[in-house]
Write a protein that holds these residues in place. Structure first.
Motif, PDB file in Angstrom:
ATOM      1  N   ALA A  23       0.847  -1.187   0.000  1.00  0.00           N
ATOM      2  CA  ALA A  23       0.000   0.000   0.000  1.00  0.00           C
ATOM      3  C   ALA A  23       0.882   1.237   0.000  1.00  0.00           C
ATOM      4  O   ALA A  23       1.734   1.397   0.879  1.00  0.00           O
ATOM      5  CB  ALA A  23      -0.906  -0.011   1.223  1.00  0.00           C
ATOM      6  N   ALA A  24       0.688   2.083  -0.993  1.00  0.00           N
ATOM      7  CA  ALA A  24       1.522   3.274  -1.156  1.00  0.00           C
ATOM      8  C   ALA A  24       0.724   4.536  -0.851  1.00  0.00           C
ATOM      9  O   ALA A  24      -0.483   4.592  -1.091  1.00  0.00           O
ATOM     10  CB  ALA A  24       2.058   3.338  -2.585  1.00  0.00           C
ATOM     11  N   SER A  25       1.404   5.530  -0.346  1.00  0.00           N
ATOM     12  CA  SER A  25       0.774   6.817  -0.091  1.00  0.00           C
ATOM     13  C   SER A  25       1.837   7.909  -0.132  1.00  0.00           C
ATOM     14  O   SER A  25       3.038   7.619  -0.074  1.00  0.00           O
ATOM     15  CB  SER A  25       0.054   6.819   1.259  1.00  0.00           C
ATOM     16  N   GLY A  26       1.380   9.136  -0.264  1.00  0.00           N
ATOM     17  CA  GLY A  26       2.297  10.264  -0.246  1.00  0.00           C
ATOM     18  C   GLY A  26       2.821  10.671  -1.610  1.00  0.00           C
ATOM     19  O   GLY A  26       3.648  11.586  -1.703  1.00  0.00           O
ATOM     20  N   PHE A  27       2.375  10.020  -2.659  1.00  0.00           N
ATOM     21  CA  PHE A  27       2.766  10.392  -4.013  1.00  0.00           C
ATOM     22  C   PHE A  27       1.666   9.940  -4.967  1.00  0.00           C
ATOM     23  O   PHE A  27       0.775   9.181  -4.603  1.00  0.00           O
ATOM     24  CB  PHE A  27       4.123   9.795  -4.405  1.00  0.00           C
ATOM     25  N   SER A  28       1.768  10.392  -6.197  1.00  0.00           N
ATOM     26  CA  SER A  28       0.748  10.066  -7.190  1.00  0.00           C
ATOM     27  C   SER A  28       1.015   8.669  -7.752  1.00  0.00           C
ATOM     28  O   SER A  28       1.708   8.505  -8.762  1.00  0.00           O
ATOM     29  CB  SER A  28       0.777  11.107  -8.316  1.00  0.00           C
ATOM     30  N   PHE A  29       0.457   7.687  -7.088  1.00  0.00           N
ATOM     31  CA  PHE A  29       0.755   6.272  -7.376  1.00  0.00           C
ATOM     32  C   PHE A  29       0.595   5.931  -8.849  1.00  0.00           C
ATOM     33  O   PHE A  29       1.452   5.267  -9.438  1.00  0.00           O
ATOM     34  CB  PHE A  29      -0.172   5.402  -6.523  1.00  0.00           C
ATOM     35  N   MET A  34       6.011   0.684 -10.737  1.00  0.00           N
ATOM     36  CA  MET A  34       6.275   0.134  -9.413  1.00  0.00           C
ATOM     37  C   MET A  34       7.051  -1.171  -9.543  1.00  0.00           C
ATOM     38  O   MET A  34       6.870  -1.926 -10.504  1.00  0.00           O
ATOM     39  CB  MET A  34       4.969  -0.133  -8.667  1.00  0.00           C
ATOM     40  N   GLY A  35       7.867  -1.432  -8.560  1.00  0.00           N
ATOM     41  CA  GLY A  35       8.656  -2.646  -8.584  1.00  0.00           C
ATOM     42  C   GLY A  35       8.602  -3.393  -7.261  1.00  0.00           C
ATOM     43  O   GLY A  35       8.388  -2.789  -6.211  1.00  0.00           O
ATOM     44  N   TRP A  36       8.776  -4.689  -7.335  1.00  0.00           N
ATOM     45  CA  TRP A  36       8.979  -5.532  -6.159  1.00  0.00           C
ATOM     46  C   TRP A  36      10.444  -5.968  -6.162  1.00  0.00           C
ATOM     47  O   TRP A  36      10.976  -6.390  -7.202  1.00  0.00           O
ATOM     48  CB  TRP A  36       8.080  -6.761  -6.190  1.00  0.00           C
ATOM     49  N   ALA A  49      10.254  -7.993  -9.948  1.00  0.00           N
ATOM     50  CA  ALA A  49       9.266  -7.725 -10.987  1.00  0.00           C
ATOM     51  C   ALA A  49       8.926  -6.247 -10.992  1.00  0.00           C
ATOM     52  O   ALA A  49       9.068  -5.572  -9.969  1.00  0.00           O
ATOM     53  CB  ALA A  49       7.996  -8.539 -10.744  1.00  0.00           C
ATOM     54  N   LEU A  50       8.485  -5.773 -12.139  1.00  0.00           N
ATOM     55  CA  LEU A  50       8.033  -4.396 -12.193  1.00  0.00           C
ATOM     56  C   LEU A  50       6.805  -4.298 -13.082  1.00  0.00           C
ATOM     57  O   LEU A  50       6.562  -5.148 -13.940  1.00  0.00           O
ATOM     58  CB  LEU A  50       9.137  -3.464 -12.652  1.00  0.00           C
ATOM     59  N   ILE A  51       6.036  -3.253 -12.837  1.00  0.00           N
ATOM     60  CA  ILE A  51       4.839  -3.003 -13.628  1.00  0.00           C
ATOM     61  C   ILE A  51       4.808  -1.524 -13.966  1.00  0.00           C
ATOM     62  O   ILE A  51       4.987  -0.676 -13.099  1.00  0.00           O
ATOM     63  CB  ILE A  51       3.565  -3.464 -12.878  1.00  0.00           C
ATOM     64  N   SER A  52       4.587  -1.239 -15.224  1.00  0.00           N
ATOM     65  CA  SER A  52       4.567   0.149 -15.679  1.00  0.00           C
ATOM     66  C   SER A  52       3.253   0.826 -15.291  1.00  0.00           C
ATOM     67  O   SER A  52       2.324   0.187 -14.797  1.00  0.00           O
ATOM     68  CB  SER A  52       4.752   0.200 -17.200  1.00  0.00           C
ATOM     69  N   TYR A  94      10.270  -6.159  -0.729  1.00  0.00           N
ATOM     70  CA  TYR A  94       9.979  -4.728  -0.663  1.00  0.00           C
ATOM     71  C   TYR A  94       9.357  -4.259  -1.969  1.00  0.00           C
ATOM     72  O   TYR A  94       9.626  -4.823  -3.033  1.00  0.00           O
ATOM     73  CB  TYR A  94      11.261  -3.923  -0.465  1.00  0.00           C
ATOM     74  N   CYS A  95       8.589  -3.191  -1.886  1.00  0.00           N
ATOM     75  CA  CYS A  95       8.129  -2.534  -3.105  1.00  0.00           C
ATOM     76  C   CYS A  95       8.689  -1.114  -3.136  1.00  0.00           C
ATOM     77  O   CYS A  95       9.154  -0.590  -2.111  1.00  0.00           O
ATOM     78  CB  CYS A  95       6.611  -2.482  -3.183  1.00  0.00           C
ATOM     79  N   ASN A  96       8.689  -0.532  -4.306  1.00  0.00           N
ATOM     80  CA  ASN A  96       9.122   0.848  -4.430  1.00  0.00           C
ATOM     81  C   ASN A  96       8.630   1.414  -5.746  1.00  0.00           C
ATOM     82  O   ASN A  96       8.349   0.658  -6.691  1.00  0.00           O
ATOM     83  CB  ASN A  96      10.647   0.955  -4.348  1.00  0.00           C
ATOM     84  N   ALA A  97       8.542   2.707  -5.803  1.00  0.00           N
ATOM     85  CA  ALA A  97       8.274   3.386  -7.062  1.00  0.00           C
ATOM     86  C   ALA A  97       9.587   3.494  -7.835  1.00  0.00           C
ATOM     87  O   ALA A  97      10.676   3.479  -7.253  1.00  0.00           O
ATOM     88  CB  ALA A  97       7.699   4.773  -6.796  1.00  0.00           C
ATOM     89  N   LEU A  98       9.479   3.602  -9.134  1.00  0.00           N
ATOM     90  CA  LEU A  98      10.658   3.668  -9.995  1.00  0.00           C
ATOM     91  C   LEU A  98      10.795   5.048 -10.610  1.00  0.00           C
ATOM     92  O   LEU A  98       9.818   5.634 -11.079  1.00  0.00           O
ATOM     93  CB  LEU A  98      10.552   2.615 -11.098  1.00  0.00           C
ATOM     94  N   ARG A  99      12.011   5.563 -10.611  1.00  0.00           N
ATOM     95  CA  ARG A  99      12.279   6.844 -11.256  1.00  0.00           C
ATOM     96  C   ARG A  99      11.957   6.738 -12.733  1.00  0.00           C
ATOM     97  O   ARG A  99      12.378   5.784 -13.396  1.00  0.00           O
ATOM     98  CB  ARG A  99      13.744   7.232 -11.073  1.00  0.00           C
ATOM     99  N   PRO A 100      11.234   7.697 -13.275  1.00  0.00           N
ATOM    100  CA  PRO A 100      10.830   7.629 -14.688  1.00  0.00           C
ATOM    101  C   PRO A 100      12.004   7.535 -15.664  1.00  0.00           C
ATOM    102  O   PRO A 100      11.919   6.832 -16.667  1.00  0.00           O
ATOM    103  CB  PRO A 100      10.045   8.932 -14.887  1.00  0.00           C
ATOM    104  N   SER A 101      13.088   8.226 -15.361  1.00  0.00           N
ATOM    105  CA  SER A 101      14.189   8.289 -16.329  1.00  0.00           C
ATOM    106  C   SER A 101      15.035   7.025 -16.309  1.00  0.00           C
ATOM    107  O   SER A 101      15.382   6.472 -17.352  1.00  0.00           O
ATOM    108  CB  SER A 101      15.057   9.511 -16.034  1.00  0.00           C
ATOM    109  N   SER A 102      15.361   6.550 -15.140  1.00  0.00           N
ATOM    110  CA  SER A 102      16.309   5.442 -15.022  1.00  0.00           C
ATOM    111  C   SER A 102      15.675   4.113 -14.641  1.00  0.00           C
ATOM    112  O   SER A 102      16.333   3.072 -14.713  1.00  0.00           O
ATOM    113  CB  SER A 102      17.363   5.785 -13.971  1.00  0.00           C
ATOM    114  N   ARG A 103      14.416   4.152 -14.251  1.00  0.00           N
ATOM    115  CA  ARG A 103      13.731   2.943 -13.760  1.00  0.00           C
ATOM    116  C   ARG A 103      14.428   2.372 -12.519  1.00  0.00           C
ATOM    117  O   ARG A 103      14.271   1.194 -12.212  1.00  0.00           O
ATOM    118  CB  ARG A 103      13.621   1.864 -14.847  1.00  0.00           C
TER     119      ARG A 103
END
Length: 119
Positions: A23-29, A34-36, A49-52, A94-103
């Motif tokens: 569950a993510a919060s604090g940003f525009s999900f 997103m990646g695991w 794994a990642l999902i665009s 863990y999960c995390n968001a991915l930087r758009p430029s570098s993933r």
């Protein structure tokens, strides 16, 4: 403030399944891929794994055909369905968001969820 809360881990026998949630919060999900990731004792954290933003998925070779990733933008949640689990899948996930430029993942991580595969 970015928050990532992973859950769903546990002890499972080889061949079993688990479904992890993040569950993510604090940003525009919905605006981020997103990646695991996982980190086993004594090893570096690795991408599982990642999902665009649009739902395109990619998997590490060692989980292809066994794991799937999905997201629910309405709930700001990303999932990891893990099937045919093996002892080598034992790790903190863990999960995390991915930087758009570098993933690459951002610097802030949640507490993770422990997955232990053992008979």
């Amino acid at each position: 403030q970015v928050q990532l809360v992973e859950s769903g881990g546990g002890l499972v026998q080889p061949g079993g399944s688990l479904r992890l949630s993040c569950a993510a919060s604090g940003f525009s999900f919905s605006s981020y891929a997103m990646g695991w990731y996982r980190q086993a004792p004594g090893k570096q954290r690795e991408l599982v794994a990642l999902i665009s933003r649009g739902g395109t998925t990619n998997f590490a070779e060692f989980v292809k055909g066994r794991f799937s990733i999905s997201r629910d933008n309405a709930k700001s949640t990303v999932y990891l369905q893990m099937n045919a689990l093996q002892p080598e899948d034992t790790a903190v996930y863990y999960c995390n968001a991915l930087r758009p430029s570098s993933r690459s993942p951002y610097d802030s991580w949640g507490q993770g969820t422990q997955v232990t595969v053992s008979s």
